[in-house]
Write an enzyme that holds these catalytic residues in place. Structure first.
Site, mmCIF file in Angstrom:
data_model
loop_
_atom_site.group_PDB
_atom_site.id
_atom_site.type_symbol
_atom_site.label_atom_id
_atom_site.label_comp_id
_atom_site.label_asym_id
_atom_site.label_seq_id
_atom_site.Cartn_x
_atom_site.Cartn_y
_atom_site.Cartn_z
ATOM 1 N N SER A 176 3.428 -71.311 -12.340
ATOM 2 C CA SER A 176 4.050 -70.367 -11.654
ATOM 3 C C SER A 176 5.271 -70.767 -10.962
ATOM 4 C CB SER A 176 2.924 -69.756 -11.024
ATOM 5 O OG SER A 176 3.488 -68.147 -10.357
ATOM 6 N N ARG A 246 -0.788 -58.314 -1.194
ATOM 7 C CA ARG A 246 -1.503 -58.885 -2.201
ATOM 8 C C ARG A 246 -2.318 -58.203 -3.102
ATOM 9 N NH1 ARG A 246 -2.528 -63.901 -3.674
ATOM 10 N NH2 ARG A 246 -4.911 -64.549 -3.811
ATOM 11 N N ASP A 344 0.008 -63.226 -20.189
ATOM 12 C CA ASP A 344 0.775 -63.630 -18.980
ATOM 13 C C ASP A 344 1.874 -62.362 -18.995
ATOM 14 O OD1 ASP A 344 2.085 -64.090 -16.580
ATOM 15 O OD2 ASP A 344 1.816 -66.088 -16.894
ATOM 16 N N HIS A 377 -1.757 -63.930 -15.856
ATOM 17 C CA HIS A 377 -1.166 -65.154 -15.387
ATOM 18 C C HIS A 377 -1.914 -66.039 -14.614
ATOM 19 C CE1 HIS A 377 2.177 -67.447 -13.411
ATOM 20 N NE2 HIS A 377 1.819 -66.923 -12.040
ATOM 21 N N ASP A 378 -3.304 -65.410 -14.135
ATOM 22 C CA ASP A 378 -4.378 -66.521 -13.505
ATOM 23 C C ASP A 378 -4.759 -67.490 -14.610
ATOM 24 O OD1 ASP A 378 -4.967 -65.621 -11.305
ATOM 25 O OD2 ASP A 378 -6.662 -64.388 -11.585
#
Lengths: 400, 400
Positions: A176, A246, A344, A377-378
């Site tokens: 990232s 968040r 992602d 994305h994790d």
């Protein structure tokens, strides 16, 4: 050394974050000089006598220097970042955010490499950032902190390595925003980087990603407790807005599929809806609230703003190529490994494809792997087992 | 009547929103009775002597009763909804939010049908909602307004049609939340609906969509100006949080592709980044701020909360089928047309596919069309030309 699958992997054990004060100011892209600058860092493994086995690991938006092992001062862990904490219940136990990737026999093998991890410039976990004391006022910078770029982060990392007596990097790696730093390293310091590992990253965030980041920043800045960025010492902080920021970020780090698998439309009360506006009623709503509440305890809102801004500004073609990515990468000499994940949508494989194409246009050595995995994305934090053999094989090609 | 392509289409002209006070309380799903209830509505076309040519059009989250023609009292238009306003510069000029679909020769042809459009229950554009006066206190309900469901909206629409002397619907149609209402009509009042047109809709929002809505509501409720929902008359309103909510919603209504095409990474100042945290620097950031500022002027925050909650609660299988969608739809007698858009990730085609499958399992007449178009969820407002022949052909099969 045998393949990863036949070796036992281990932990780097107890580690302690260290701090270095840079001797010189950092000249920033915005034109300002920043001084003093302190950098929080950790190291794992042993520096070779020739100092040629160094891997710099760069963290993402909400990370910190504690990338591997168990912290001697455990608290809220940056492993909370990106929702990875739920997987094995390690949150708050002080495990580094990329512990599955760094250690003996792991992707970044500390039996072989000396791994350096820093908290990035602008951070809130030991490195100078908006919550640090402004020497001009004796109070925290707040929004007087200069706007920083990914290149500024890299210059700071370069300066730290100077302090440590390290000239060259066998590799620079990150996911990232960390991958952005790795790519920036290869462009800014082409003679000092042998290999780049950029995971779930991009050469420039797409406009939807720019938008999510803008919305997160708006949520923070519209919180009256932000107070124009000067909330330190007032007894108030923009926790409400940070929580919203968040939550936005968190959903973008997951995929619709993985959220479906994990939560479905399950209700808090299995029997029926409770007809409530103010309270969570779906399990996923409660989860998001929990994520927000946990995050605001460990992270500074201004650091979020500055880091988010830096990652949206990052644009190799604009910065270094007059709009051309191929031109921007023309001077790269490092071998490059790009890894992306099929699900992602924040840092989609297409962005890595564009990097590969640009490098190939110059005949640069590059390997691009797309891992088919559902976690969005994790994945760069979760799919350690599948990244490991790719990275080990790639790094095996370096002289070390 | 010839095909649409050979006929001139027209406008329904100047229209005025009307209001009806329902004679009886609405019995809500939550168990409360709501009274009084006023409904804002508009009609287009002519009611046939047999009252058998009625099409009810249901709006989405941010819409209102003004679906077609030019308002006699133009102001901020619900056509702002979903980003459609940029296309032809009609924002604020009082054009109805689905004007391209309703009128002489259009998809919902007012030469043939009598089209009724209402502001939904809980709304802020004329129908009773949280900003209406609570008879118990003489002050606006605020968060004392009962939590409402899509079924409650439909019961209110049913009650309005009773006032208008209309028993049956030749069709009920809508996009997004409007499509949910259309489907709910077919389940609640199977003997009174001949055809359903549900566009860019679903039988139950997926967990990622539930999350976006939860985040939008959090942004509003965490704004101190929300004041627990009782901001009316205080001189303050949660505009800051509503703006964030709108930005979140807005991005989910578009697609990454269409945002890329429309904005790219273009900067406000073509020369270079301006190193600013607090101000927009990318054009897409400025656009989102503008969307937020426009929206808060025309929309009530509590209506947003209640409507968002209703659309996340909507779940035909849970409400009517003990968890089974097929069972929930078992009693449907209406012919059903489902339209979805390839790039709509908020209400993806897969959800409409599940509805089609459930209807086909019972041998119900259903047609499902996926339109390949890049504009995301917004397509239901933008792709009028491509929906029109599908809808006209489908409706042509009804007796009217």
């Amino acid at each position: 050394m045998g393949p990863a699958s036949t070796r036992a992997t281990g932990s780097v054990g107890l580690v302690e974050t260290q701090y270095a004060d840079l001797p010189e100011p950092i000249r920033l892209d915005c034109g300002r000089d920043l001084h003093p600058v302190r950098v929080a860092y950790e190291t794992y493994g042993t520096l070779s006598p020739d100092r040629d086995n160094v891997i710099l690991v760069c963290h993402a938006l909400s990370g910190d220097a504690h990338a591997a092992g168990l912290s001697k001062t455990p608290g809220e862990s940056a492993r909370d970042g990106f929702g990875a904490e739920d997987r094995d219940g390690v949150a708050g136990k002080g495990l580094g955010w990329w512990d599955g990737m760094i250690g003996p026999g792991k992707a970044f093998d500390t039996d072989r490499y000396f791994v350096v991890s820093t908290n990035l410039l602008g951070g809130c976990r030991g490195t100078t950032g908006p919550s640090s004391t402004d020497p001009a006022t004796g109070r925290p910078y707040g929004s007087d902190f200069p706007v920083i770029t990914v290149a500024d982060m890299v210059r700071t990392e370069r300066a730290l390595l100077d302090v440590l007596g390290i000239e060259r990097l066998a590799a620079v790696a990150g996911g990232s925003l960390g991958g952005m730093q790795a790519l920036e390293w290869a462009v800014l310091f082409p003679d000092q980087v042998d290999a780049v590992v950029a995971i779930a990253s991009t050469h420039a965030l797409h406009p939807q990603g720019v938008s999510w980041n803008a919305i997160a920043r708006e949520a923070i800045m519209r919180d009256p407790a932000w107070q124009g960025g000067h909330y330190h010492g007032t007894g108030r902080a923009p926790d409400a807005g940070m929580g919203v920021a968040r939550m936005v970020g968190h959903v973008t780090y997951l995929s619709a599929t993985s959220m479906g698998d994990k939560f479905g439309r399950r209700l808090q009360d299995a029997d029926d809806i409770r007809y409530t506006i103010a309270e969570p009623d779906f399990q996923v709503e409660s989860y998001l609230r929990h994520q927000a509440a946990t995050f605001v305890k460990r992270f500074d809102a201004n650091t979020y703003l500055y880091t988010s801004r830096a990652l949206t500004y990052f644009d190799l073609a604009r910065q270094h190529g007059g709009g051309s990515l191929a031109r921007a990468l023309d001077g790269v000499t490092a071998r490059t490994l790009l890894i992306a994940f099929s699900s992602d949508w924040l840092y989609p494989p297409s962005a890595s494809q564009e990097i590969e194409d640009a490098l190939l246009a110059h005949g640069k050595p590059v390997e691009f792997q797309v891992i088919d995995a559902p976690y969005g994305h994790d994945c760069f934090l979760l799919e350690e087992a599948r990244q490991t053999p790719i990275i080990r094989r790639f790094l095996g090609g370096t002289a070390a």
